[in-house]
Design a protein around this motif. Sequence first.
Motif, mmCIF file in Angstrom:
data_model
loop_
_atom_site.group_PDB
_atom_site.id
_atom_site.type_symbol
_atom_site.label_atom_id
_atom_site.label_comp_id
_atom_site.label_asym_id
_atom_site.label_seq_id
_atom_site.Cartn_x
_atom_site.Cartn_y
_atom_site.Cartn_z
ATOM 1 N N SER A 1 0.822 -1.215 0.000
ATOM 2 C CA SER A 1 0.000 0.000 0.000
ATOM 3 C C SER A 1 0.850 1.257 0.000
ATOM 4 N N ALA A 2 2.108 1.130 0.474
ATOM 5 C CA ALA A 2 3.031 2.265 0.483
ATOM 6 C C ALA A 2 3.874 2.314 -0.788
ATOM 7 N N GLY A 3 3.655 1.367 -1.695
ATOM 8 C CA GLY A 3 4.351 1.392 -2.970
ATOM 9 C C GLY A 3 5.611 0.556 -3.046
ATOM 10 N N PHE A 4 5.814 -0.351 -2.068
ATOM 11 C CA PHE A 4 7.017 -1.176 -2.054
ATOM 12 C C PHE A 4 6.670 -2.612 -2.426
ATOM 13 N N SER A 5 7.618 -3.303 -3.039
ATOM 14 C CA SER A 5 7.394 -4.679 -3.465
ATOM 15 C C SER A 5 7.380 -5.654 -2.299
ATOM 16 N N ARG A 6 7.947 -5.245 -1.180
ATOM 17 C CA ARG A 6 7.993 -6.080 0.022
ATOM 18 C C ARG A 6 8.312 -5.174 1.201
ATOM 19 N N PRO A 7 8.151 -5.656 2.447
ATOM 20 C CA PRO A 7 8.536 -4.823 3.602
ATOM 21 C C PRO A 7 9.984 -4.358 3.493
ATOM 22 N N ILE A 8 10.221 -3.119 3.915
ATOM 23 C CA ILE A 8 11.537 -2.513 3.773
ATOM 24 C C ILE A 8 12.319 -2.595 5.081
ATOM 25 N N LEU A 9 13.621 -2.419 4.968
ATOM 26 C CA LEU A 9 14.509 -2.426 6.123
ATOM 27 C C LEU A 9 14.401 -1.087 6.853
ATOM 28 N N HIS A 10 14.516 -1.120 8.164
ATOM 29 C CA HIS A 10 14.553 0.112 8.944
ATOM 30 C C HIS A 10 15.762 0.955 8.535
ATOM 31 N N GLY A 11 15.579 2.261 8.446
ATOM 32 C CA GLY A 11 16.705 3.131 8.130
ATOM 33 C C GLY A 11 17.838 2.973 9.127
#
Length: 291
Positions: free
Chosen positions: A202-212
């Motif tokens: 829903s945020a436009g990413f292909s998969r969950p992202i890594l924390h900055g």
Amino acid sequence: MPLDYDLIRNWHFDDLRQRYDERDVILYALGIGLGADPLDPRQLRYVYEDGLRVFPSMAAVLGYPGFWMKDPRTGVTWTHVVHGEQRIHYHARFPSRGEVTGRSRITHVIDKGADKGALVVTERTIHDAAAGTLLATLQQVTFCRADGGFGHSDPPLEPLPKVPGTQADDCCELTTLPQGALLYRLNGDRNPLHADPAVAASAGFSRPILHGLCTYAYATQALVRTLCDGDEERLAYLHGRFSAPVLPGETLRVEFWRSRPDLAQFQVRVKERDVIVLSHGVAGLRPALQP
């Protein structure tokens, strides 16, 4: 809508006391990929209780006041908030277990304009709760993309320098863990963006992202390994600007410029996509102790 400058600038934080032990230290280190080579003594020291050391970037998850901007009293459009920069100064070694006190305050509220958002700088000092020793000072720059235009503004922080336009003097490649975001979130940041595929989509990413801050920790690893001969106590400070997300499992190429014996500049690039994900990096280095 614009922020209320006076409200945010004078936001009150209670002191936060936090206990941690060897299990917490080891879990943090495993979440940032340390221990990938379990026979490497330079990694084992952070993941094995015999002679255990705290990896310095763990300061980022200690004494943290939480996502206070989600409090409706702030008036912040929290869904449009992103982590802009992280700066950490290291003053003393963290014990492998103990209790710390985090003391947070707002030092800067900067209006970038009605259509350009605002920057809020939160300073956090971390102290040994028993001895009172100052262990680390952190500055987190938060970019409130939808909340500019309030007029009154603090002067900006000293800008982080761009890396030189020349070829890097050295580099270090580290591959992030495919399950890295699921591990790292156990340090306290349970944002579903880092765990739920539907939320990430829903945020436009292909998969969950890594924390900055996990990316920041990998950069710290590379610096300690390459420029400090594996001695984390030689790292005096490390600052950087987040510029793009990382997908767990990607390879990070950390590129260094040795500006001076006590200073290095760096940037972090995702090797597979050739995208810079951490820019304007600068690290202070202490001299090696003589044997």
